[in-house]
Scaffold this motif. Structure first.
Motif, mmCIF file in Angstrom:
data_model
loop_
_atom_site.group_PDB
_atom_site.id
_atom_site.type_symbol
_atom_site.label_atom_id
_atom_site.label_comp_id
_atom_site.label_asym_id
_atom_site.label_seq_id
_atom_site.Cartn_x
_atom_site.Cartn_y
_atom_site.Cartn_z
ATOM 1 N N PRO A 1 4.657 -32.212 20.847
ATOM 2 C CA PRO A 1 6.046 -32.312 20.420
ATOM 3 C C PRO A 1 6.965 -31.599 21.416
ATOM 4 N N TRP A 2 8.237 -31.986 21.419
ATOM 5 C CA TRP A 2 9.216 -31.426 22.353
ATOM 6 C C TRP A 2 10.569 -31.443 21.644
ATOM 7 N N SER A 3 11.279 -30.356 21.717
ATOM 8 C CA SER A 3 12.603 -30.410 21.115
ATOM 9 C C SER A 3 13.673 -29.999 22.099
ATOM 10 N N VAL A 4 14.850 -30.525 21.866
ATOM 11 C CA VAL A 4 15.997 -30.284 22.736
ATOM 12 C C VAL A 4 17.099 -29.694 21.872
ATOM 13 N N SER A 5 17.540 -28.488 22.225
ATOM 14 C CA SER A 5 18.564 -27.809 21.450
ATOM 15 C C SER A 5 19.934 -28.109 22.067
ATOM 16 N N ILE A 6 20.866 -28.523 21.214
ATOM 17 C CA ILE A 6 22.209 -28.829 21.717
ATOM 18 C C ILE A 6 23.163 -27.846 21.060
ATOM 19 N N GLU A 7 23.817 -27.044 21.898
ATOM 20 C CA GLU A 7 24.549 -25.904 21.351
ATOM 21 C C GLU A 7 25.811 -25.583 22.132
ATOM 22 N N GLY A 8 26.490 -24.511 21.748
ATOM 23 C CA GLY A 8 27.701 -24.084 22.445
ATOM 24 C C GLY A 8 28.952 -24.577 21.738
ATOM 25 N N LEU A 9 29.952 -24.929 22.537
ATOM 26 C CA LEU A 9 31.267 -25.250 21.987
ATOM 27 C C LEU A 9 31.338 -26.689 21.462
ATOM 28 N N ILE A 10 30.590 -26.930 20.381
ATOM 29 C CA ILE A 10 30.584 -28.263 19.751
ATOM 30 C C ILE A 10 30.619 -28.114 18.232
ATOM 31 N N LYS A 11 31.087 -29.154 17.573
ATOM 32 C CA LYS A 11 31.168 -29.100 16.105
ATOM 33 C C LYS A 11 29.824 -29.382 15.452
ATOM 34 N N LYS A 12 28.917 -30.073 16.174
ATOM 35 C CA LYS A 12 27.638 -30.464 15.562
ATOM 36 C C LYS A 12 26.436 -29.945 16.354
ATOM 37 N N PRO A 13 26.242 -28.639 16.411
ATOM 38 C CA PRO A 13 25.047 -28.145 17.112
ATOM 39 C C PRO A 13 23.790 -28.607 16.379
ATOM 40 N N ARG A 14 22.712 -28.879 17.116
ATOM 41 C CA ARG A 14 21.515 -29.431 16.489
ATOM 42 C C ARG A 14 20.320 -29.304 17.399
ATOM 43 N N ARG A 15 19.152 -29.264 16.791
ATOM 44 C CA ARG A 15 17.930 -29.317 17.572
ATOM 45 C C ARG A 15 17.280 -30.668 17.291
ATOM 46 N N TYR A 16 17.059 -31.440 18.324
ATOM 47 C CA TYR A 16 16.484 -32.776 18.152
ATOM 48 C C TYR A 16 15.028 -32.783 18.568
ATOM 49 N N ASP A 17 14.204 -33.461 17.793
ATOM 50 C CA ASP A 17 12.884 -33.821 18.281
ATOM 51 C C ASP A 17 13.090 -34.936 19.317
ATOM 52 N N ILE A 18 12.363 -34.876 20.418
ATOM 53 C CA ILE A 18 12.606 -35.832 21.502
ATOM 54 C C ILE A 18 12.524 -37.282 21.032
ATOM 55 N N ASP A 19 11.562 -37.597 20.149
ATOM 56 C CA ASP A 19 11.428 -39.004 19.740
ATOM 57 C C ASP A 19 12.571 -39.436 18.820
ATOM 58 N N ASP A 20 13.084 -38.492 18.025
ATOM 59 C CA ASP A 20 14.265 -38.823 17.205
ATOM 60 C C ASP A 20 15.479 -39.054 18.112
#
Ligand SMILES: Nc1nc2c(c(=O)[nH]1)N[C@H]1C(S)=C(S)[C@@H](COP(=O)(O)O)O[C@H]1N2
Ligand SMILES: [Mo]
Length: 315
Positions: free
Chosen positions: A101-120
């Protein structure tokens, strides 16, 4: 694990391999396919046997009629300092990198921070093929058929705040899997960045594949950036974090050599690297060097992003 075929993929939608192989390779591949048919036990011995094909929904030929770099060169001549500084060693040293599995965290100055599983994450966007030139700052180039999706689509989902002006990308930091990180060739983890308007430009993609198949580890699996008008070092591999910032990110290469590697890193034949000329390049597979094009040939699309900027200062 990654050697199995993705059950969701319908074989009829897979891009024929001959599209990607030059004539000689194709003849060789056909010969081995014929041999495999005659001797079924050999069928696993075809070219790129462990790669997982991808379903491509849209095609666009952005490199015009230029010949593709051979698959063999694209997967055998790499820069990925987390593994080695020796281009021919990266494929072998990276073969066991765990990309699921691999996840990508999206963060910082955004309204929708989220951690995504790569396949999702991959399922959110239709995959497109983009054939782009890639010019390394070292003076060589390739033409690669990437598979991916525009970064713009993902950025819209994040809803950046008005203060967000830059996007920072970070590669996996894991010495147990990346032996090159035990040495201080660069400051780890590898960090790259774009201005927000560069990040949402329609040429900018996140790549998950190439040559119709999932990205090989040595090419930055499972997710890498592709920004075709910039030098190859901006194409950060194996991304685990995307962060929106107000300040310009300090990239790994800026830290390593601030006079040699700038934030913009736009391909520019008129601005030399302090130690070599950038006027020409060696296209891998060719003998005579060819002229490097302004913005790597994408000036019509991207020059307006830099209107009024001094490209010698903002290199
Ligand atoms: N994380 C990470 N990304 C990286 C690099 C690296 O060392 N580490 N090298 C860059 C450089 S200098 C180039 S030219 C390209 C090479 O991509 P390729 O190996 O797929 O041809 O990856 C870029 N992305
Ligand atoms: Mo590079």
């Amino acid at each position: 694990m990654s050697t199995e075929k993705d059950p969701e993929i319908n074989d009829t939608e897979i891009t024929p391999k001959e599209v990607y192989l030059n004539r000689r390779e194709f003849m060789a591949a056909s010969a081995s396919a014929a041999a495999a048919a005659a001797f079924p036990a050999l069928s696993g011995a075809e070219s790129h046997s462990s790669a997982i094909p991808l379903k491509i929904e849209k095609r666009a030929d952005y490199a015009g009629k230029e010949e593709l770099t051979t698959y063999k060169s694209a997967v055998g001549y790499n820069n990925f300092y987390e593994f080695s500084t020796n281009k021919e060693d990266i494929a072998a040293l990276s073969k066991d990198l765990r990309t699921r599995p691999w996840s990508v965290s999206i963060e910082g100055l955004i309204k929708k921070p989220r951690r995504y599983d790569i396949d999702d994450l991959i399922k959110l966007f239709p995959l497109e093929e983009r054939i782009y030139r890639m010019r390394c700052v070292e003076g060589w180039s390739m033409v690669i058929p990437w598979v991916g999706f525009p970064l713009d689509g993902l950025i819209r989902l994040c809803e950046p705040e008005s203060k967000a002006k830059f996007v920072e990308f970070t590669t996996l930091h894991d010495q147990s899997q990346m032996p090159g990180q035990r040495r201080d060739v660069l400051q780890w983890p590898y960090v790259e960045g774009l201005r927000l308007d560069e990040a949402v430009h329609p040429l900018t993609i996140l790549s998950v594949g190439m040559y119709g198949e999932r990205l090989p580890n040595q090419n930055g699996a499972p997710l890498r950036l592709v920004v075709p008008w910039k030098y190859g070092f901006k194409y950060i591999k194996s991304i685990v974090k995307i962060r929106f910032t107000e300040q310009m990110p300090v990239t790994s290469w800026m830290k390593a050599g601030p006079l040699e590697y700038g934030f913009y890193a736009n391909v520019n034949p008129e601005v030399d690297h302090p130690r070599w000329s950038q006027a020409k390049e060696r296209r891998i597979g060719e003998f005579i060097r060819r002229k490097t094009l302004m913005f790597n040939g994408y000036a019509e699309q991207v020059a307006p992003l830099y209107a009024g900027m001094d490209l010698r200062k903002n290199f």
